[in-house]
Design an enzyme around this catalytic site. Structure first.
Site, PDB file in Angstrom:
ATOM      1  N   SER A   1      33.872  52.479  80.249  1.00  0.00           N
ATOM      2  CA  SER A   1      32.520  51.593  79.824  1.00  0.00           C
ATOM      3  C   SER A   1      31.370  52.454  79.538  1.00  0.00           C
ATOM      4  CB  SER A   1      32.521  50.586  80.901  1.00  0.00           C
ATOM      5  OG  SER A   1      31.596  51.198  81.976  1.00  0.00           O
ATOM      6  N   LYS A   2      30.756  51.671  78.862  1.00  0.00           N
ATOM      7  CA  LYS A   2      29.306  52.319  78.318  1.00  0.00           C
ATOM      8  C   LYS A   2      28.543  52.594  79.469  1.00  0.00           C
ATOM      9  CE  LYS A   2      25.500  50.429  75.585  1.00  0.00           C
ATOM     10  NZ  LYS A   2      25.224  49.257  74.841  1.00  0.00           N
ATOM     11  N   ARG A   3      28.525  51.693  80.467  1.00  0.00           N
ATOM     12  CA  ARG A   3      27.783  51.961  81.572  1.00  0.00           C
ATOM     13  C   ARG A   3      28.247  53.230  82.397  1.00  0.00           C
ATOM     14  NH1 ARG A   3      27.939  47.457  85.503  1.00  0.00           N
ATOM     15  NH2 ARG A   3      27.082  48.648  87.159  1.00  0.00           N
TER      16      ARG A   3
END
Ligand code: GLU
Length: 505
Positions: A255-257
């Site tokens: 994920s981007k996070r």
């Protein structure tokens, strides 16, 4: 509602990539796009790009731009679109109204407060917290009266009350059953008149004549309710194929996070990846052939691709942020290196040009009188390279006078060998006599020079290589000398005493 007349092809396949433009194009999204694109190509079908931009707060034009640029860079071309979901909101609302009229949906006037009270009571009694369907039973007079009072309402879908359920025949996960009793009468239109995503997505798929929905596993939760919508609107359900998740080595969802920019397509472009190498790598995250083949050309991949090859197990992106050794999955790097080594050199020249420009070492003559030299030099140096960046960086000495010397060479027994100060300029003098400057003549002179010395040949060869290229390793030394050219080699060998002084600091 029936699907419209749309472009049909031989097999009638119509698929879509439907990203929500809320961030950059990441590798998970790109993989979904690639699977859809391959499926369309394989079946001579139509691949549609549909931007699902109805979440106005989170959708951005930058993100739309990023998605379009990312796909274009990858070479994933679409046959229709981009369509924008936001343009069809009226159609989504009409579909909700049509469902009310056909008796498949109803207006629900329950207020948020009432729903909260019911929810809390159900929780306390350890009962299901589903909406209790109060408004499903209102008489038409009551409904008319409430409407006349101007009371706000949402529209809820009438989930069948009989026994039984929906069976999603997923092309990847197989049959998945969901009982009607486990599905709440879900909202399809909010009280402000805006459609819920679930409805918009299904209505768009019907309008676009989508035959196969190939998407991430997270879409599976929506599928039974979407099948109810399809059926109620009198449309044929598409085939659903959900793809497993991609996890990192610590089993965290990519994920981007967690992974930041290194999961964006842009990141790979900026790190010198070849677009096709990235496509090839991403395809393998969740799909394989029976013989586990790893390298594919474009046509070969289209031919080999099938939904059956998509596995159910989550795929592993072999990378953990912070790993100092690699900036990405080693398999991605090895696939990229493979294509760097094997693509026609003209193609590499075309791809590498931007990198030279960025590094300030592009010479227009590489497209004219120095073309042959440029191509053969790229060909010579590419075998050890991993990314396009390596050409102007590790290979800089071939193209510029201003190149760094690997600091390791100054420390290891390479350039700090005491006699080199005197030996290298002597070798340069010998080389001055060489005419013509060829593989054979340079080899003869260097070998002859080494013969008369006490030093091991390796010491001299390594010193020549580092002085001339700045690198400890590389192609065969005589090929290197020929590629760099007589004048530059001599000049660089004469610089060795200076480099030696640096090793003494
Ligand atoms: N807009 C959805 C997403 O980006 C796509 C859902 C679908 O493909 O049906 O996750």
């Amino acid at each position: 509602m029936q699907s419209q007349n749309y472009n049909k092809t031989e097999d009638g396949v119509r698929v879509r990539f439907a990203p929500s433009p809320t961030g950059y194009l990441h590798i998970g999204g790109a993989r979904t796009a690639i699977y859809n694109w391959l499926f369309a190509k394989k079946h001579n079908g139509v691949f549609i790009l549909r931007i699902e931009d109805t979440d106005v707060e989170r959708s951005t034009t930058d993100s739309i731009q990023g998605i379009i640029e990312g796909l274009s860079w990858l070479g994933i071309d679409w046959d229709e679109g981009p369509y924008f979901q936001s343009k069809y909101i009226e159609e989504h609302k009409n579909a909700a109204m049509q469902l009310v009229e056909s008796g498949h949906a109803y207006k629900c006037f329950c207020t948020r407060e009432e729903l909260d009270v019911k929810r809390k009571a159900s929780l306390a009694a350890k009962q299901s917290v589903q909406y209790d369907r109060t408004c499903r039973r209102l008489t038409s007079e009551t409904i008319a009266a409430k409407e006349a009072q101007g009371l706000p309402y949402v529209i809820r879908f009438k989930v069948p009350e009989q026994q039984g359920g929906i069976c999603v025949n997923d092309a990847v996960y197989g049959p998945i059953e969901k009982q009607y009793q486990d599905i709440e009468d879900f909202v399809i239109l909010r009280s402000d008149g805006s459609p819920l995503y679930l409805l918009s997505n299904a209505v768009d798929d019907i309008r676009d004549g989508i035959t196969h929905v190939i998407r991430g596993q997270d879409g599976l939760a929506n599928t039974p309710r979407q099948i109810l919508i399809y059926e109620a609107l009198g449309a044929t359900c598409p085939v659903f194929a959900h793809m497993p998740l991609t996890l990192d080595l610590k089993k965290r969802k990519i994920s981007k996070r967690t992974h930041g920019e290194l999961v964006s397509v842009q990141f790979y472009r900026d790190h010198g990846f070849l677009p096709w190498a990235l496509v090839n790598f991403l395809v393998l995250l969740g799909w394989h052939t029976s013989d586990d083949k790893e390298i594919f050309g474009r046509e070969e991949l289209i031919e080999a691709f099938s939904l059956e090859g998509i596995g159910r197990a989550n795929s592993i992106f072999n990378y953990t942020p912070g790993d100092p050794k690699f900036f990405t999955d080693p398999k991605a790097i090895s696939i990229n290196s493979h294509f760097l080594r094997t693509l026609p050199i003209e193609k590499i020249a075309e791809l590498v040009k931007d990198e030279f420009v960025k590094e300030g070492i592009w010479n227009p003559a590489y497209n004219s009188e120095k073309r042959q030299w440029f191509l053969s030099t790229l060909d010579l140096i590419r075998s050890r390279f991993h990314t396009l960046k390596d050409f102007p960086c590790l290979g800089r000495a071939y193209f510029s006078e201003d190149f760094p010397v690997d600091p390791k060479a100054l420390k290891k027994r390479v350039l700090n060998y005491p006699n080199l100060k005197e030996l290298m300029p002597r070798l340069a003098d010998r080389m001055k006599q060489i005419e013509p400057w060829t593989l054979q003549t340079t080899e003869e002179v260097v070998r002859d020079f080494i013969q008369g010395l006490e030093e091991k040949p390796g010491i001299i060869i390594n010193a020549v290589r580092t002085a001339v290229t700045g690198q400890l390793a590389g192609p065969g030394i005589f090929d290197v000398l020929v590629a760099i050219g007589k004048e530059r080699v001599i000049k660089r060998l004469r610089r060795v005493p200076e480099l030696f002084e640096e090793t003494q600091k």
